[in-house]
Design a protein around this motif. Structure first.
Motif, short mmCIF file in Angstrom:
data_model
loop_
_atom_site.label_atom_id
_atom_site.label_comp_id
_atom_site.label_asym_id
_atom_site.label_seq_id
_atom_site.Cartn_x
_atom_site.Cartn_y
_atom_site.Cartn_z
N ILE A 279 19.37 5.13 8.00
CA ILE A 279 20.61 5.61 7.38
C ILE A 279 21.24 6.69 8.26
N ALA A 280 20.39 7.56 8.83
CA ALA A 280 20.90 8.58 9.75
C ALA A 280 21.53 7.96 10.99
N ASN A 281 21.07 6.77 11.37
CA ASN A 281 21.62 6.06 12.52
C ASN A 281 22.85 5.22 12.18
N GLU B 30 21.47 -2.97 4.43
CA GLU B 30 21.09 -3.47 5.75
C GLU B 30 19.64 -3.14 6.08
N VAL B 31 19.24 -1.91 5.75
CA VAL B 31 17.86 -1.49 6.02
C VAL B 31 16.89 -2.31 5.16
N ALA B 32 17.24 -2.51 3.90
CA ALA B 32 16.39 -3.30 3.01
C ALA B 32 16.22 -4.71 3.55
N LYS B 33 17.31 -5.31 3.99
CA LYS B 33 17.25 -6.66 4.54
C LYS B 33 16.39 -6.69 5.80
N LYS B 34 16.55 -5.69 6.64
CA LYS B 34 15.78 -5.59 7.88
C LYS B 34 14.27 -5.49 7.58
N LEU B 35 13.91 -4.76 6.51
CA LEU B 35 12.51 -4.58 6.14
C LEU B 35 11.98 -5.75 5.30
N GLY B 36 12.89 -6.60 4.83
CA GLY B 36 12.48 -7.74 4.01
C GLY B 36 12.15 -7.36 2.58
N ILE B 37 12.83 -6.33 2.08
CA ILE B 37 12.58 -5.81 0.74
C ILE B 37 13.89 -5.77 -0.02
N SER B 38 13.81 -5.95 -1.31
CA SER B 38 15.00 -5.85 -2.16
C SER B 38 15.55 -4.42 -2.11
N PRO B 39 16.88 -4.27 -2.06
CA PRO B 39 17.46 -2.93 -2.10
C PRO B 39 17.06 -2.15 -3.35
N VAL B 40 16.90 -2.85 -4.46
CA VAL B 40 16.50 -2.20 -5.71
C VAL B 40 15.09 -1.61 -5.58
N ALA C 147 0.84 -1.19 0.00
CA ALA C 147 0.00 0.00 0.00
C ALA C 147 0.88 1.25 0.00
N THR C 148 0.35 2.34 -0.52
CA THR C 148 1.11 3.57 -0.61
C THR C 148 1.59 4.05 0.75
N ASP C 149 0.71 3.99 1.75
CA ASP C 149 1.12 4.45 3.08
C ASP C 149 2.21 3.57 3.68
N GLN C 150 2.20 2.29 3.34
CA GLN C 150 3.24 1.38 3.82
C GLN C 150 4.57 1.70 3.14
N ILE C 151 4.53 2.02 1.86
CA ILE C 151 5.75 2.37 1.12
C ILE C 151 6.37 3.63 1.71
N ILE C 152 5.54 4.61 2.01
CA ILE C 152 6.04 5.86 2.59
C ILE C 152 6.63 5.61 3.98
N GLU C 153 6.01 4.73 4.74
CA GLU C 153 6.53 4.37 6.05
C GLU C 153 7.90 3.70 5.92
N TYR C 154 8.06 2.82 4.93
CA TYR C 154 9.37 2.19 4.69
C TYR C 154 10.40 3.22 4.27
N ASP C 155 9.97 4.20 3.48
CA ASP C 155 10.87 5.26 3.03
C ASP C 155 11.36 6.08 4.23
N ARG C 156 10.46 6.39 5.13
CA ARG C 156 10.85 7.13 6.35
C ARG C 156 11.79 6.29 7.21
N THR C 157 11.47 5.01 7.33
CA THR C 157 12.34 4.11 8.10
C THR C 157 13.73 4.09 7.50
N LEU C 158 13.82 4.04 6.17
CA LEU C 158 15.11 4.06 5.49
C LEU C 158 15.90 5.31 5.86
N GLU C 159 15.26 6.47 5.81
CA GLU C 159 15.94 7.72 6.14
C GLU C 159 16.45 7.72 7.58
N ILE C 160 15.62 7.26 8.50
CA ILE C 160 15.99 7.23 9.92
C ILE C 160 17.15 6.27 10.16
#
Length: 90
Positions: free
Chosen positions: A21-23, A29-39, A6-19
């Motif tokens: 990476i800042a950490n 690593e973030v992609a693996k943690k979320l269970g999504i391909s880095p691509v 869902a769109t809201d889930q994608i945006i949540e993953y995008d925010r998680t990625l930003e956070i």
């Protein structure tokens, strides 16, 4: 198998990625943690980066509307070509 997000889930993953990476975590690593391909995560970042949920939903609605308009335009063109062919004006 292919999963749809869902769109809201994608945006949540995008925010998680930003956070994350800042950490100090890497993109992979973030992609693996979320269970999504880095691509996939990169593609989502390009498409949805910085958008709010309501903006992303509006973007998706506009993309669907444009797709429908293209289909209609192609159908009208086909109709016009067939009409000309039937009249012998080709």
């Amino acid at each position: 198998s292919r999963k749809t997000y869902a769109t809201d889930q994608i945006i949540e993953y995008d925010r998680t990625l930003e956070i994350e990476i800042a950490n100090g975590f890497t993109h992979t690593e973030v992609a693996k943690k979320l269970g999504i391909s880095p691509v996939t995560l990169t593609r989502w970042k390009k498409e949805y980066g910085g958008l709010r949920v309501d903006q992303a939903k509006k973007l998706k609605d506009l993309e669907k509307e444009n797709q429908i308009k293209k289909l209609l335009a192609n159908a009208e063109l086909d109709k016009s070509m067939l009409k000309e062919a039937l009249e012998g004006n080709y």
